[in-house]
Each structure stands twice: as structure tokens, then as C-alpha cells.
Design an enzyme around this catalytic site. Sequence first.
Site, short mmCIF file in Angstrom:
data_model
loop_
_atom_site.label_atom_id
_atom_site.label_comp_id
_atom_site.label_asym_id
_atom_site.label_seq_id
_atom_site.Cartn_x
_atom_site.Cartn_y
_atom_site.Cartn_z
N ASP A 2 -2.27 -3.94 -4.75
CA ASP A 2 -1.76 -4.74 -3.63
C ASP A 2 -2.75 -4.66 -2.47
O ASP A 2 -2.39 -4.35 -1.33
CB ASP A 2 -0.38 -4.22 -3.21
CG ASP A 2 0.35 -5.15 -2.26
OD1 ASP A 2 -0.05 -6.33 -2.15
OD2 ASP A 2 1.33 -4.71 -1.62
N GLU A 21 0.21 12.79 4.14
CA GLU A 21 -0.81 13.28 5.07
C GLU A 21 -1.00 12.28 6.20
O GLU A 21 -1.09 11.07 5.97
CB GLU A 21 -2.11 13.46 4.28
CG GLU A 21 -3.33 13.74 5.10
CD GLU A 21 -4.61 13.64 4.29
OE1 GLU A 21 -5.66 14.07 4.80
OE2 GLU A 21 -4.57 13.12 3.15
N TRP A 22 -1.06 12.77 7.43
CA TRP A 22 -1.30 11.91 8.58
C TRP A 22 -2.80 11.65 8.70
O TRP A 22 -3.60 12.59 8.75
CB TRP A 22 -0.78 12.56 9.85
CG TRP A 22 -0.99 11.71 11.07
CD1 TRP A 22 -2.09 11.69 11.88
CD2 TRP A 22 -0.09 10.74 11.59
NE1 TRP A 22 -1.92 10.77 12.88
CE2 TRP A 22 -0.70 10.16 12.73
CE3 TRP A 22 1.18 10.29 11.21
CZ2 TRP A 22 -0.08 9.19 13.49
CZ3 TRP A 22 1.80 9.31 11.97
CH2 TRP A 22 1.18 8.77 13.10
N LEU A 23 -3.18 10.39 8.75
CA LEU A 23 -4.58 10.01 8.90
C LEU A 23 -4.75 9.28 10.22
O LEU A 23 -3.98 8.35 10.53
CB LEU A 23 -5.02 9.11 7.74
CG LEU A 23 -4.98 9.74 6.34
CD1 LEU A 23 -5.38 8.72 5.30
CD2 LEU A 23 -5.89 10.96 6.27
#
Length: 292
Positions: free
Chosen positions: A198, A94-96
Site C-alpha cells: 500500500d 516504536e516512535w519515529l
Amino acid sequence: MPDWTQILKSLGHSGVTVSAGEYPVAVGGGDISAAWQLESSSGPVFLKTGPRDAADMFAAEALGLEELHAANAIRVPRPLAHGAAGSAAFLALEWLRFSNPRQHTQRLMGQRLAELHRHTADRFGWHRDNTIGRTPQRNPWTHDWIEFYRNERLGFQLELARRNGFDGALTRRGVELGHRLPDLFSDYDPVPSLLHGDLWGGNWASVDAEPVIFDPAVYYGDRETDLAMTRLFGGFSHDFYASYEKSWPLAPGSDRRLRLYQLYHVLNHLNLFGRGYLRRAEALLDELLRAA
């Protein structure tokens, strides 16, 4: 350059439909993978690519994001597809659209990380191995945290360091620390919390003033390990730590264990990037042996 024809075809089979003649545009990424923006029929997609042998690493990342999403504590990008095509591996997310964090974003980040950590398992580890950067990260289910950390975190990195030519005093002191780990846990019994794994400053951001985390190295372990990583390279404010502490106070002795958990990441950086991290690893070992 990846074979876009094959990758776009594979994405189409996974439900990510791209218009004819549409190709990804390079965007800023990390040290490990190339990063691209791709326009699909349902909106923009964030695409990672790497050599074909990175397919398993991308699969583990996708599963890790799904595990974090299922905890319903903090936002993560939704995995759309992953696989291999031709000589390349890929992961579509998904592009955020990131925005500047506000003061309360850091407070929300602390609160929601504590909520994430309250999502627990009955053992330490995970159902599969993954990676920390490019380094393999083993996650066998283990009932004893000290055994898990000694063997699968500290011992694994020390053996890699030995193979990479950093033998001698580093290995000897690391083995000694492994034997003395119980001294650092004499009054502390951690629970297996769901971890990002991480969580440095480059692996979180703000979307509409809400925190979002990404690029995980997921497993179930001592929650203090995520907090230790946040303090290693910066990127987190006083509001973040105060909010976390208010949501779930840390146990006595966490300052000493923080150095222990940072050692894992410093050793990993030594193995990934070389001698520039040797002195820091040795200093942490010396400090821990004095404290144990």
C-alpha cells in the site's frame, strides 16, 4: 474514548511500562485508526486504537512490519505490542521522529525498495490474510501470479463493488479483463517479491534523511504493484524512480501493467469511499481492455 486503564494494563503485560497517571495524547493519524503518543519508561510510543474488531487487522500489521524488518532492506517502525482491551483494539509501535526528506532520501528510497523486492518467496501470497485500508485482503499461497491477481485482487474487489451497488458495465468489463489477463503477461514472468502492498505517498517518510515505510499491506507479489501504487497519488520524485530503475530495471510492458495494478487500488477506494472513484475505475478498465 478508549478505556485507557485496560489498554495501559495490557501494554504493561507486553513490556511497555507507563508511569501512573500517564495517558496518551492524540496526534495526527490516518483515515482508519485513532493515533496517540504515549510516554513509556523506555521512551515515546506511537499507539493506534480502534474498535475491538480491529484487533486482527492490527495483528496483521504488526506481522507485516516484522516481515519487512526481517528483509533488512528499508527501515520500518518496530512493533511493540498489540491486542484488545475492553471495547478497543490497539497497536503500539516504536516512535519515529520524522524530518524533512533531503534530495538523496528519495534516491535511497528507490534503491532500498528495489532491495526489499529482491527478498522473494517460492509462491505468491502470504501466510495469512490482512487488510488494505479497512478492506479484507486475501493472500492464499498460489504458484500462478495471473490466477492470484485475477481471483484475490481484481475479482475480489469487483465482487465487493457489485455488492456495493456498482454492478452492470463495471462488473462485465472487469470479468472480461480477468479473462484477458494473460495477454498482459505474454513476455513477462514476475517473481514473488516482498511487497509493502500500500505504498502511497502518505505511507513513507524520512527519519534523519533516511527513508522509512509504515502502514503496510504485506504479501509476496509482482514488484511492479508497489511501483504502480507510488504513481497513483504522487509523493515520489524522479530521483526515486531513477534510483529504483538503476538498481533493478523494470521489464518491457511495465507501463501497461501499471494501469492494471492501479485498478486494484482504485476499485478499493471505490468500495471504501464511494462513487467518486467510479469514473476513474471505468477509465482504467477501458484503457486496459484496449491494450490487452
